[in-house]
Design a protein around this motif. Structure first.
Motif, mmCIF file in Angstrom:
data_model
loop_
_atom_site.group_PDB
_atom_site.id
_atom_site.type_symbol
_atom_site.label_atom_id
_atom_site.label_comp_id
_atom_site.label_asym_id
_atom_site.label_seq_id
_atom_site.Cartn_x
_atom_site.Cartn_y
_atom_site.Cartn_z
ATOM 1 N N UNK A 4 40.597 73.056 32.472
ATOM 2 C CA UNK A 4 39.588 73.934 33.002
ATOM 3 C C UNK A 4 38.745 73.533 34.068
ATOM 4 N N UNK A 5 38.149 72.160 34.157
ATOM 5 C CA UNK A 5 37.414 71.595 35.031
ATOM 6 C C UNK A 5 38.178 71.623 36.414
ATOM 7 N N UNK A 6 39.386 71.395 36.476
ATOM 8 C CA UNK A 6 40.107 70.920 37.724
ATOM 9 C C UNK A 6 40.271 72.587 38.404
ATOM 10 N N UNK A 7 40.541 73.535 37.608
ATOM 11 C CA UNK A 7 40.621 74.825 38.237
ATOM 12 C C UNK A 7 39.225 75.317 38.628
ATOM 13 N N UNK A 8 38.079 75.135 37.861
ATOM 14 C CA UNK A 8 37.062 75.533 38.176
ATOM 15 C C UNK A 8 36.397 75.136 39.344
ATOM 16 N N UNK A 27 38.889 68.569 43.930
ATOM 17 C CA UNK A 27 39.045 68.927 42.622
ATOM 18 C C UNK A 27 39.262 67.766 41.822
ATOM 19 N N UNK A 28 40.485 66.938 42.340
ATOM 20 C CA UNK A 28 40.992 66.018 41.730
ATOM 21 C C UNK A 28 40.272 64.948 41.552
ATOM 22 N N UNK A 33 37.263 61.503 38.201
ATOM 23 C CA UNK A 33 36.099 60.492 37.874
ATOM 24 C C UNK A 33 35.293 60.899 36.542
ATOM 25 N N UNK A 34 35.200 62.323 36.427
ATOM 26 C CA UNK A 34 34.534 62.505 35.065
ATOM 27 C C UNK A 34 35.348 62.543 33.737
ATOM 28 N N UNK A 35 36.787 62.947 33.826
ATOM 29 C CA UNK A 35 37.358 63.024 32.552
ATOM 30 C C UNK A 35 38.694 62.310 32.577
ATOM 31 N N UNK A 36 39.436 62.356 33.592
ATOM 32 C CA UNK A 36 40.733 61.734 33.180
ATOM 33 C C UNK A 36 41.160 60.616 34.202
ATOM 34 N N UNK A 37 40.578 59.449 34.363
ATOM 35 C CA UNK A 37 40.453 58.621 35.339
ATOM 36 C C UNK A 37 42.072 58.017 35.989
ATOM 37 N N UNK A 38 41.963 58.347 37.279
ATOM 38 C CA UNK A 38 42.925 57.569 38.094
ATOM 39 C C UNK A 38 42.435 56.384 38.460
ATOM 40 N N UNK A 307 50.575 66.881 37.271
ATOM 41 C CA UNK A 307 51.749 66.518 36.402
ATOM 42 C C UNK A 307 51.111 65.438 35.416
ATOM 43 N N UNK A 308 50.402 64.730 35.584
ATOM 44 C CA UNK A 308 49.872 63.458 34.816
ATOM 45 C C UNK A 308 49.176 64.536 33.424
ATOM 46 N N UNK A 309 48.528 65.537 33.772
ATOM 47 C CA UNK A 309 47.799 66.303 32.727
ATOM 48 C C UNK A 309 48.673 67.177 32.215
ATOM 49 N N UNK A 310 49.849 67.496 32.562
ATOM 50 C CA UNK A 310 50.814 68.335 31.806
ATOM 51 C C UNK A 310 50.972 69.687 32.304
ATOM 52 N N UNK A 311 50.177 70.226 33.398
ATOM 53 C CA UNK A 311 50.056 71.635 33.564
ATOM 54 C C UNK A 311 51.447 72.237 34.021
#
Lengths: 441, 172
Positions: A4-8, A27-28, A33-38, A307-311
């Motif tokens: 949701x955050x990525x798309x927003x 967006x990435x 940085x906020x939710x799903x760190x790479x 791909x990492x988050x499975x979309x």
């Protein structure tokens, strides 16, 4: 939450008018940085490594080749040839416009470059000859879009790169649909010209036609070199001698050689290109490719993250759960690309949507090469639909007419594009026949 | 903005412009020469250099990154400006400024991430087997390019180059 955050964020950045590349990368970056760190060094590595592929290097050189063809006088000769062959038909200059686009497409790989190159010469010529402005504009913007279907094609290179599909096969798959599209455009040019009663020219005298053919021969060597280079000559056994078949170049090497040949022909055969002109053409053309490279690296980072988050997997599951037939899925894809085409250019469209839709298409049993050609024809439609139809803008700058006027001119011709889209969608053999024949072994 | 600052930005813009022209043309022509050499050596003389392809790719990427920097100046990076174009001039300029600041922030972020990776590669001290070039040197192309992108966006924000609005002219 991550999705949701990525798309927003992506849509927020697009809405404020940030470049598409920045919307994808931004967006990435924020979501990561906020939710799903790479790990940050991985991002640093990916931004460079995303571009570090030999096949991508074909793009700048096909762009350079088409710019050098334009400034080296090759385009003018090809138009002269088309006019000598079909100029005496009903709607001869309209047909010449379509044929010139086909010739140019066989070298350039870029639709806007085709519209600009052919348009600068053909638009004034069509008006001088009494063709209505809308006819001229429509012929240019829609026939120009053939540029990305007939090989070589920049969008096909990018599609092949994103989906890891053979670019050589994709190029071959574009040939038949491209020829069908061109034939339908010729028929439309003839029919519209007949309806509007445009003047008809007498057939050129043979010496004049011969001169046009000879003058265009060096320019015609370019598409021949590209095609023979990529696919090779067939294996021939003459008894006393044997010609080995097989490819000579990769598509990237073909692009490099096309650039060299365009320089040699422009400088030493037609003598219309100077060393300073070569440098100027490269400097003027390169920013368009720089833009594509910046989008590419950001889009691949985006694709890596989704791909990492499975979309893509979730989209595939969703599509499969709908229980659609393959034709329904393809119709849905066409509709989606039609909507996207209103707002996005071809390259970003491929880079953003293909990574999401491709796994679903494969799961539905669609051949990756067939899907590629469907995507490309959809993009051709997007090139002529406002508000973001790049061919409309190029035609506007060539003709000085407003975008809406160009679009009105393109409307009847778009019926052809739609018909070809349906044909390509529901007759996969059209795309798959040549690759299957050529690579049957 | 004071006159000396404006002059400085304008000089920087011109200097960058010349450097971009030189690098785009020089690197592209060098890459073209390498690409042709690869084809001729492989198919005519049945030989080749193992570093050729890697250097060809590096030169092409570097040239195109420079071209991307130039595209910032010329406002040629594709964007969907449907919403901004519907707004009054002041609001549109504000949105344009937000878009430019976002782009600047992203380029700085990429430069930082790139620098972290260069640091890591330096620590590992690895090198390309084809060219013998140290990986940190190759990967430093990206942070440098991103800093140049950032500099161009700063110049756009400062109004020294490129259109901030749809006027097509730099904002005074």
């Amino acid at each position: 939450m991550t999705t949701a955050l990525l798309v927003a964020l992506f849509f927020f950045l697009i809405a404020i008018g940030a470049p598409v590349a920045v919307a994808l990368g931004g967006a990435v970056a924020v979501t990561s940085l906020l939710l799903d760190p790479i790990p940050l060094p991985v991002i640093g590595q990916k931004v460079f490594a995303n571009l570090d592929h030999f096949s991508l290097m074909a793009i700048p050189f096909f762009f350079f080749a088409s710019a050098l063809m334009d400034s080296g006088g090759l385009v003018r000769r090809l138009i002269g040839l088309a006019n000598a062959v079909v100029g005496h038909w009903t709607g001869g200059l309209g047909v010449t416009t379509v044929m010139s686009c086909v010739f140019f497409a066989a070298i350039s790989g870029s639709s806007p470059a085709t519209v600009a190159g052919v348009g600068r010469i053909m638009y004034p010529a069509l008006l001088r000859d009494g063709y209505p402005s809308r006819y001229a504009l429509g012929a240019l913007v829609t026939a120009g879009s053939i540029g990305i279907l007939i090989p070589p094609s920049i969008p096909l290179i990018i599609y092949g790169f994103v989906t890891e599909t053979s670019v050589t096969r994709l190029f071959l798959a574009g040939v038949l649909p491209g020829l069908v599209y061109a034939s339908a455009m010729v028929a439309m040019a003839w029919w519209l010209a007949r309806r509007r009663g445009v003047p008809r020219h007498p057939r050129q005298a043979w010496p004049e036609r011969r001169r046009a053919v000879f003058s265009a021969l060096p320019a015609l060597a370019l598409p021949v070199m590209i095609f023979v280079g990529i696919y090779g000559l067939p294996e021939v056994d003459l008894g006393f001698a044997r010609i080995e078949g097989g490819a000579v170049f990769t598509p990237t090497e073909a692009a490099v050689m096309a650039t060299l040949l365009a320089i040699v022909i422009g400088m030493f055969v037609y003598r219309e290109l100077t060393p300073a002109g070569v440098v100027r053409s490269i400097i003027d053309t390169a920013p368009s490719v720089g833009m594509i490279f910046f989008i590419t690296t950001n889009a691949l980072l985006f694709a890596f993250f989704i791909t990492k988050v499975g979309i893509p997997a979730a989209v595939t599951d969703f599509v499969m759960s709908l229980g659609l037939e393959q034709w329904q899925f393809l119709l849905m894809v066409n509709f989606l690309f039609l909507i996207v085409g209103f707002f996005l250019e071809g390259v970003p469209t491929i880079l953003m949507f293909v990574p999401v839709l491709f796994p679903a298409a494969v799961a539905m049993g669609v051949d990756p090469i067939h899907f590629g050609i469907i995507v490309i024809v959809n993009i051709e439609l997007g090139l002529v639909t406002p508000p973001v139809g790049i061919n409309l803008f190029v035609a506007t700058s060539v003709s000085g007419q407003p975008v809406l006027e160009v679009f009105r001119g393109a409307l009847p011709w778009m019926a052809v594009t739609l018909a070809v889209l349906m044909l390509v969608t529901f007759v996969p053999e059209l795309s798959l026949l040549l690759p299957e024949l050529a690579f049957a072994k | 903005m004071s006159l000396p600052v404006k002059r400085f930005l304008s000089t920087l813009d011109r200097f960058l412009g010349h450097a971009e022209d030189f690098l785009i043309a020089g690197l592209s022509l060098a890459a073209l020469a390498l690409g042709v050499m690869q084809v001729v050596l492989r198919y005519v003389f049945n030989t080749g250099f193992e570093w050729n392809e890697a250097v060809f790719i590096l030169m092409t990427i570097s040239a195109m990154l420079m071209a991307g920097v130039r595209a910032v100046r010329d406002d040629r990076h594709v964007r969907v400006d449907v919403l901004p174009s519907l707004l009054p001039d002041r609001a549109r300029r504000a949105l344009d400024l937000c878009a430019l600041v976002s782009a600047l922030a992203l380029c700085c972020f990429f430069a930082w991430c790139g620098w972290l990776f260069v640091d890591f590669a330096k620590m590992m001290d690895t090198a390309s087997p084809d060219t013998g070039f140290k990986d940190w040197a190759v990967f430093s192309i990206m942070p440098v390019a991103m800093l140049l992108f950032a500099m161009r966006y700063l110049l756009r924000i400062g109004g020294a180059s490129g259109p901030l609005s749809d006027s097509g002219k730099p904002v005074e």
